[in-house]
Motif scaffolding. Structure first.
Motif, PDB file in Angstrom:
ATOM      1  N   GLU A  92      46.198 -22.279  27.606  1.00  0.00           N
ATOM      2  CA  GLU A  92      44.798 -21.893  27.742  1.00  0.00           C
ATOM      3  C   GLU A  92      44.743 -20.365  27.735  1.00  0.00           C
ATOM      4  OE1 GLU A  92      42.062 -23.905  28.202  1.00  0.00           O
ATOM      5  OE2 GLU A  92      40.704 -22.897  29.589  1.00  0.00           O
ATOM      6  N   LYS A  93      43.825 -19.839  26.921  1.00  0.00           N
ATOM      7  CA  LYS A  93      43.656 -18.380  26.918  1.00  0.00           C
ATOM      8  C   LYS A  93      43.029 -17.948  28.233  1.00  0.00           C
ATOM      9  CE  LYS A  93      41.690 -17.525  22.904  1.00  0.00           C
ATOM     10  NZ  LYS A  93      40.730 -17.741  22.176  1.00  0.00           N
ATOM     11  N   LYS A  94      43.543 -16.889  28.790  1.00  0.00           N
ATOM     12  CA  LYS A  94      42.964 -16.388  30.046  1.00  0.00           C
ATOM     13  C   LYS A  94      41.605 -15.768  29.730  1.00  0.00           C
ATOM     14  CE  LYS A  94      44.072 -14.779  34.455  1.00  0.00           C
ATOM     15  NZ  LYS A  94      43.733 -15.782  35.403  1.00  0.00           N
ATOM     16  N   LYS A  95      40.597 -16.194  30.439  1.00  0.00           N
ATOM     17  CA  LYS A  95      39.249 -15.695  30.163  1.00  0.00           C
ATOM     18  C   LYS A  95      38.883 -14.585  31.131  1.00  0.00           C
ATOM     19  CE  LYS A  95      37.443 -19.981  28.285  1.00  0.00           C
ATOM     20  NZ  LYS A  95      38.572 -20.895  28.562  1.00  0.00           N
ATOM     21  N   LYS A  96      38.088 -13.665  30.625  1.00  0.00           N
ATOM     22  CA  LYS A  96      37.575 -12.628  31.513  1.00  0.00           C
ATOM     23  C   LYS A  96      36.382 -13.219  32.248  1.00  0.00           C
ATOM     24  CE  LYS A  96      36.094  -7.782  31.442  1.00  0.00           C
ATOM     25  NZ  LYS A  96      34.853  -8.063  32.180  1.00  0.00           N
ATOM     26  N   LEU A  97      36.452 -13.204  33.568  1.00  0.00           N
ATOM     27  CA  LEU A  97      35.399 -13.847  34.336  1.00  0.00           C
ATOM     28  C   LEU A  97      34.106 -13.043  34.292  1.00  0.00           C
ATOM     29  CD1 LEU A  97      37.320 -15.016  37.547  1.00  0.00           C
ATOM     30  CD2 LEU A  97      36.831 -16.306  35.471  1.00  0.00           C
ATOM     31  N   THR A  98      32.995 -13.768  34.339  1.00  0.00           N
ATOM     32  CA  THR A  98      31.709 -13.077  34.462  1.00  0.00           C
ATOM     33  C   THR A  98      31.575 -12.556  35.893  1.00  0.00           C
ATOM     34  OG1 THR A  98      30.551 -15.052  35.194  1.00  0.00           O
ATOM     35  CG2 THR A  98      30.679 -14.703  32.817  1.00  0.00           C
ATOM     36  N   ASP A  99      30.599 -11.678  36.110  1.00  0.00           N
ATOM     37  CA  ASP A  99      30.427 -11.092  37.447  1.00  0.00           C
ATOM     38  C   ASP A  99      30.208 -12.168  38.508  1.00  0.00           C
ATOM     39  OD1 ASP A  99      30.725  -8.689  36.285  1.00  0.00           O
ATOM     40  OD2 ASP A  99      28.592  -8.127  36.321  1.00  0.00           O
ATOM     41  N   GLU A 100      29.385 -13.153  38.145  1.00  0.00           N
ATOM     42  CA  GLU A 100      29.093 -14.198  39.130  1.00  0.00           C
ATOM     43  C   GLU A 100      30.324 -15.055  39.412  1.00  0.00           C
ATOM     44  OE1 GLU A 100      24.437 -15.430  38.885  1.00  0.00           O
ATOM     45  OE2 GLU A 100      25.629 -15.916  37.133  1.00  0.00           O
ATOM     46  N   GLN A 101      31.075 -15.352  38.354  1.00  0.00           N
ATOM     47  CA  GLN A 101      32.316 -16.119  38.547  1.00  0.00           C
ATOM     48  C   GLN A 101      33.271 -15.352  39.454  1.00  0.00           C
ATOM     49  OE1 GLN A 101      33.421 -16.624  34.381  1.00  0.00           O
ATOM     50  NE2 GLN A 101      33.170 -18.845  34.540  1.00  0.00           N
ATOM     51  N   LEU A 102      33.391 -14.073  39.167  1.00  0.00           N
ATOM     52  CA  LEU A 102      34.309 -13.230  39.919  1.00  0.00           C
ATOM     53  C   LEU A 102      33.923 -13.167  41.394  1.00  0.00           C
ATOM     54  CD1 LEU A 102      36.770 -11.643  39.040  1.00  0.00           C
ATOM     55  CD2 LEU A 102      35.368  -9.581  38.964  1.00  0.00           C
ATOM     56  N   ALA A 103      32.633 -13.021  41.635  1.00  0.00           N
ATOM     57  CA  ALA A 103      32.156 -12.942  43.024  1.00  0.00           C
ATOM     58  C   ALA A 103      32.500 -14.229  43.777  1.00  0.00           C
ATOM     59  CB  ALA A 103      30.655 -12.691  43.047  1.00  0.00           C
ATOM     60  N   ALA A 104      32.340 -15.366  43.097  1.00  0.00           N
ATOM     61  CA  ALA A 104      32.653 -16.650  43.732  1.00  0.00           C
ATOM     62  C   ALA A 104      34.150 -16.748  44.033  1.00  0.00           C
ATOM     63  CB  ALA A 104      32.207 -17.799  42.834  1.00  0.00           C
ATOM     64  N   VAL A 105      34.972 -16.343  43.062  1.00  0.00           N
ATOM     65  CA  VAL A 105      36.425 -16.403  43.262  1.00  0.00           C
ATOM     66  C   VAL A 105      36.833 -15.520  44.436  1.00  0.00           C
ATOM     67  CG1 VAL A 105      38.659 -15.797  42.238  1.00  0.00           C
ATOM     68  CG2 VAL A 105      36.943 -17.000  40.875  1.00  0.00           C
ATOM     69  N   LYS A 106      36.260 -14.313  44.480  1.00  0.00           N
ATOM     70  CA  LYS A 106      36.608 -13.385  45.572  1.00  0.00           C
ATOM     71  C   LYS A 106      36.233 -13.967  46.927  1.00  0.00           C
ATOM     72  CE  LYS A 106      37.034  -8.754  43.814  1.00  0.00           C
ATOM     73  NZ  LYS A 106      36.184  -7.738  43.166  1.00  0.00           N
ATOM     74  N   THR A 151      34.478 -24.613  36.209  1.00  0.00           N
ATOM     75  CA  THR A 151      35.883 -24.999  36.081  1.00  0.00           C
ATOM     76  C   THR A 151      36.800 -23.774  36.092  1.00  0.00           C
ATOM     77  OG1 THR A 151      35.092 -26.804  34.704  1.00  0.00           O
ATOM     78  CG2 THR A 151      37.457 -26.444  34.756  1.00  0.00           C
ATOM     79  N   GLU A 152      36.341 -22.709  35.451  1.00  0.00           N
ATOM     80  CA  GLU A 152      37.121 -21.477  35.418  1.00  0.00           C
ATOM     81  C   GLU A 152      37.310 -20.917  36.834  1.00  0.00           C
ATOM     82  OE1 GLU A 152      37.977 -21.217  32.306  1.00  0.00           O
ATOM     83  OE2 GLU A 152      39.418 -19.665  32.907  1.00  0.00           O
ATOM     84  N   VAL A 153      36.277 -21.052  37.634  1.00  0.00           N
ATOM     85  CA  VAL A 153      36.357 -20.612  39.034  1.00  0.00           C
ATOM     86  C   VAL A 153      37.403 -21.449  39.781  1.00  0.00           C
ATOM     87  CG1 VAL A 153      35.082 -20.443  41.228  1.00  0.00           C
ATOM     88  CG2 VAL A 153      33.974 -19.788  39.071  1.00  0.00           C
ATOM     89  N   TYR A 154      37.361 -22.750  39.545  1.00  0.00           N
ATOM     90  CA  TYR A 154      38.337 -23.632  40.204  1.00  0.00           C
ATOM     91  C   TYR A 154      39.764 -23.229  39.820  1.00  0.00           C
ATOM     92  CZ  TYR A 154      34.229 -26.806  40.348  1.00  0.00           C
ATOM     93  OH  TYR A 154      32.988 -27.362  40.504  1.00  0.00           O
ATOM     94  N   ILE A 155      39.965 -22.978  38.533  1.00  0.00           N
ATOM     95  CA  ILE A 155      41.315 -22.648  38.055  1.00  0.00           C
ATOM     96  C   ILE A 155      41.824 -21.370  38.716  1.00  0.00           C
ATOM     97  CG2 ILE A 155      42.623 -21.852  36.022  1.00  0.00           C
ATOM     98  CD1 ILE A 155      41.008 -23.882  34.357  1.00  0.00           C
ATOM     99  N   ASN A 156      40.965 -20.364  38.758  1.00  0.00           N
ATOM    100  CA  ASN A 156      41.375 -19.107  39.388  1.00  0.00           C
ATOM    101  C   ASN A 156      41.691 -19.287  40.867  1.00  0.00           C
ATOM    102  OD1 ASN A 156      40.987 -16.311  37.758  1.00  0.00           O
ATOM    103  ND2 ASN A 156      39.795 -17.966  36.856  1.00  0.00           N
ATOM    104  N   LEU A 157      40.919 -20.103  41.526  1.00  0.00           N
ATOM    105  CA  LEU A 157      41.156 -20.315  42.952  1.00  0.00           C
ATOM    106  C   LEU A 157      42.425 -21.126  43.195  1.00  0.00           C
ATOM    107  CD1 LEU A 157      37.519 -20.781  44.195  1.00  0.00           C
ATOM    108  CD2 LEU A 157      39.137 -19.003  44.904  1.00  0.00           C
ATOM    109  N   CYS A 158      42.706 -22.059  42.300  1.00  0.00           N
ATOM    110  CA  CYS A 158      43.951 -22.818  42.451  1.00  0.00           C
ATOM    111  C   CYS A 158      45.148 -21.896  42.288  1.00  0.00           C
ATOM    112  CB  CYS A 158      44.004 -23.972  41.443  1.00  0.00           C
ATOM    113  SG  CYS A 158      42.994 -25.372  41.954  1.00  0.00           S
ATOM    114  N   GLN A 159      45.032 -20.927  41.377  1.00  0.00           N
ATOM    115  CA  GLN A 159      46.129 -19.970  41.229  1.00  0.00           C
ATOM    116  C   GLN A 159      46.356 -19.224  42.534  1.00  0.00           C
ATOM    117  OE1 GLN A 159      44.530 -18.289  37.679  1.00  0.00           O
ATOM    118  NE2 GLN A 159      46.218 -19.030  36.402  1.00  0.00           N
ATOM    119  N   LYS A 160      45.259 -18.846  43.138  1.00  0.00           N
ATOM    120  CA  LYS A 160      45.326 -18.162  44.426  1.00  0.00           C
ATOM    121  C   LYS A 160      45.990 -19.072  45.483  1.00  0.00           C
ATOM    122  CE  LYS A 160      44.309 -15.158  47.549  1.00  0.00           C
ATOM    123  NZ  LYS A 160      44.699 -13.750  47.501  1.00  0.00           N
TER     124      LYS A 160
END
Ligand code: ADP
Ligand code: ZN
Length: 729
Positions: free
Chosen positions: A194-208, A233-242
């Protein structure tokens, strides 16, 4: 009097009983007893499996534990606590919960005999033969063979001899060597990265925000309210990495076959670190996945509701995707809701909980706006893609059957076919979508065992079938109401199958496919049909609820939702919520790529659930619906316990109903009793059913009322207790 307390073992047996039982044990056994190991214990002349929970002191007469089956506890301590909470909260036996969580192992018994201490005086012929054969110990099988008896006969013959001490019988219990089988099917399909996607601001805020919760081990729940196509889903993936930096994670999805796209994306990112747990696996596959989670080889478990019980260590994060989905609620004992159990498990483990939805359940949004949960929003689609344009078409009176689709919808489909884009025809009809009505008395044909309309199937030799008990009837059909034989029957309701053939006739060159429980009885078929649509091999897909969930089809630009308001007539206080959610979710599949999407909603009338869905306005819907709930005092302003009372005898039920409800009203002033009334399905598999709802602000008082009611009711009536019910039939 004078009984001294002895150390005993508390065991939760795998049976539908509310309490635990106490047993004694020998010194050797004591050393093997650790909380969470399975044991075999005698229970009413049988041997049953249970889980040892703790040592207690008791002066009652006890039986002895027969065998300890596990070397190490099957459940991590936290799961153990969770199971006990479920048992108390959902009012079911602790053993039932453990049974649900434990791997499904086969218990085997080995019986052997040898000569006993007492001498073989005065034995009859066969008994003497048996005794002679036992010059050395033999298994029951072998001994029976030599003696020319069946094992059962041998057991009967030897019973008195064992009692007298002439023979000794030894029973050993063990689990059949568990068969395991690696899951290959999903893995094969997840090649490519899967290509790593650049998160949108809202996605990023949720992940943080949720990352902070993970770091702080706060055990708090966050609601991620993100519109369809907002990249949850992208948010979930980033959080699982964390989460993986520190431990493990669970991702719950409503139905795995319907969320295969999410699974695929996860597999591409995490590969073999993932274990899949869901009901579509064989026992052997399930056990392999379970073991991989237990051993730490897999660190992310993705699955349907029961995946919440995955034996992971160091749990950091639980994601509940489409948290509003009804399939998180088990419709059988124990009636748990995996979403709510996740929130509790989060508190027990200090794991962060993330509930995601474009149409959150009223309860969850209420919790999020009343400081019980944290709230995160994603209000824009990824790439700023617009939400699809949604129009409402008033269909004719819904009791007259729409034979086809509205002309405007057909025009839109023609356009799409010309542009090589895809269309989705979504039908919101519950169960009885295709039934027959007698032309003379106008009655629908019902199942003789269940008070349910039979469904008409035109394939496999025209037949009527009951979707509940399996009853079938071949053509010619008879009307049971007016007695007309081989009467004329008119078809009622439009089903997926009928629309499919209509569209095939209309567009002979187009590829038309259908997704419902008939074309896709198993998950492989579901997967195939969805994948064909995803890869553009299908032009028009006709489907039921199954097609509305979570999919992401880039080339889908037109959807029509037929019978959008169908569910509103259903006697369920959540019918508006379900209608809103269904339209929003179905519309949300459309226009997710670069192409603009259009949606037509057809239904009989105007309703605020439909009106707000047309403008994708969850919060306005929420406000209006919340006012209704406040006025009627339904959740989130109260708690409910549903009771279903069943018996083979109509008389016993009817007699008991009123007495019981009066009694509960008298005993518990803080509990409101709704009903009893006949259940929507009054008769099922020849059992009569009534239902009752207990309503109140205090769950403990509701619990007590439900328990009391079950205690005082005529024992010939079975009582099923559903805490926080969401189905009302
Ligand atoms: P949701 O679950 O919120 O409906 P998805 O997670 O399915 O939405 O995402 C919708 C689409 O957008 C998917 O095809 C996904 O690959 C894509 N996507 C998600 N996040 C991004 C991003 N930051 N940049 C580009 N594309 C993204
Ligand atoms: Zn039936």
């Amino acid at each position: 009097m004078g009984n001294s307390l002895r150390k005993t073992a508390e065991v939760a047996v795998f049976l539908p009983v509310m309490q635990t039982y106490h047993y004694h044990f020998g010194k050797e056994t004591e050393n093997l007893l650790k909380p969470g190991v399975r044991v075999v214990v005698p229970f009413r002349n049988r041997s049953v499996v249970g889980v040892f929970t703790r040592f207690t002191k008791s002066d009652i007469e006890t039986k002895e534990i027969k065998t300890v089956l596990d070397e190490n506890p099957l459940f991590p301590q936290k799961l153990f606590e969770l199971a006990e909470w479920i048992s108390k909260y959902y009012l079911c036996g602790p053993g039932e919960v453990f049974k649900l969580i434990a791997p499904k192992d086969d218990l085997k018994k080995k019986v052997s005999y040898k000569r006993g201490e007492a001498g073989p005086e005065r034995l009859q012929k066969t008994n003497r033969e048996i005794y002679e054969l036992l010059s050395k110990p033999l298994s029951a099988q072998l001994l029976a063979g030599k003696a020319g008896l069946t094992v059962k006969e041998l057991d009967k013959k030897t019973k008195p001899l064992v009692k007298k001490g002439i023979l000794e019988k030894k029973e050993e219990f063990y689990f059949a060597k568990p068969r395991t089988k690696e899951l290959l099917w999903e893995m094969e399909r997840s090649t490519g990265k899967e290509k790593k996607k650049k998160l949108t601001d809202e996605q990023l805020a949720a992940v943080k925000a949720v990352s902070t919760e993970i770091e702080q081990k706060s055990g708090k729940t966050t609601l991620l309210f993100g519109v369809t196509g907002s990249g949850k889903t992208e948010v979930y993936i980033n959080l699982c990495q964390k989460a993986l930096e520190r431990g493990s994670a669970i991702v719950l999805v409503p139905e795995i076959a319907l969320t295969y796209q999410l699974v695929k994306r996860f597999l591409k990112v995490f590969g073999k670190k993932i274990a899949l747990l869901h009901s579509g696996l064989t026992h052997a596959e399930r056990r392999s996945e379970w073991k991989r989670a237990q051993s730490g080889e897999a660190k992310i478990v993705i699955g349907a509701r029961s995946a919440i019980f995955a034996p992971l260590k160091n749990l950091q994060l639980i994601v509940v995707d489409e948290e509003h989905d009804a399939s998180y609620k088990q419709s059988d004992y124990p009636y748990y809701n995996a979403r709510d159990v996740a929130v509790v498990l989060g508190k027990i483990c200090g794991a962060a909980i993330l509930l995601g939805s474009a149409t959150p359940s009223l309860e969850s949004f209420y919790n999020a706006t009343h400081k019980k949960y944290l709230l995160r929003r994603i209000s824009k689609r990824v790439d700023g893609a617009p939400m699809p344009k949604v129009d409402f078409i008033q269909s004719e009176d819904s009791s007259t059957e729409p034979k086809t689709l509205p002309t405007r919808a057909i025009e839109k489909i023609i356009q799409r076919l010309g542009r090589k884009e895809q269309s989705l025809v979504f039908i919101n009809r519950r169960g009885a979508s295709r039934y027959l009505k007698c032309a003379i008395c106008k009655e629908a044909i019902e199942c003789p065992n269940c008070s349910i309309t039979l469904t008409y199937h035109s394939y496999a030799g025209k037949k009527l079938a009951c979707h509940y008990c399996g009853y079938e009837e071949q053509q010619p059909f008879n009307c049971r109401s007016c007695g007309v034989r081989k009467g004329t029957f008119s078809h009622r309701g439009v089903g997926t199958q009928k629309l499919e053939s209509f569209l095939k006739e209309l567009f002979p060159k187009a590829m038309v496919d259908r997704l419902d429980h008939d074309t896709a009885p198993d998950r492989k078929k579901v997967f195939e049909i969805l994948e064909k649509f995803e890869t553009g091999q299908t032009d028009i897909l006709v489907g039921t609820q199954m097609t509305a969930k979570g999919h992401d089809f880039a080339n889908l630009t037109f959807s029509i939702i037929v019978g959008a308001d169908d569910y509103l007539a259903f006697p369920d206080f959540r019918s508006a919520e379900k209608t809103f959610s269904l339209i929003t979710q179905a519309a949300g599949r459309t226009g997710r790529g670069k192409l603009k999407g259009e949606v037509i909603v057809s239904g009989a009338g105007d309703h605020y659930a439909i009106r707000h869905a047309l403008t994708h306005d969850y919060e306005s819907f929420y406000k209006e619906e919340l006012d209704k709930r406040r006025m009627t005092g339904y959740p989130p302003f109260s708690r409910l316990i549903g009771l279903r009372l069943e018996s083979n005898s109509q008389e016993i039920l009817q007699k008991e109903m009123n007495r019981i409800s009066e009694k509960v009203k008298m005993l518990f002033s803080a509990v409101e009793v709704l009903g009893p009334t006949e259940a929507l399905i009054y008769k099922l598999r020849n059992r009569y059913r009534w239902k009752m709802l207990l309503k109140g602000k205090n769950i403990v008082k509701l619990h007590n009322a439900a328990i009391e009611l079950a205690n005082i009711i005529d024992p010939r009536i079975s009582v099923l207790i559903d805490v926080d019910p969401i189905r009302f039939y």
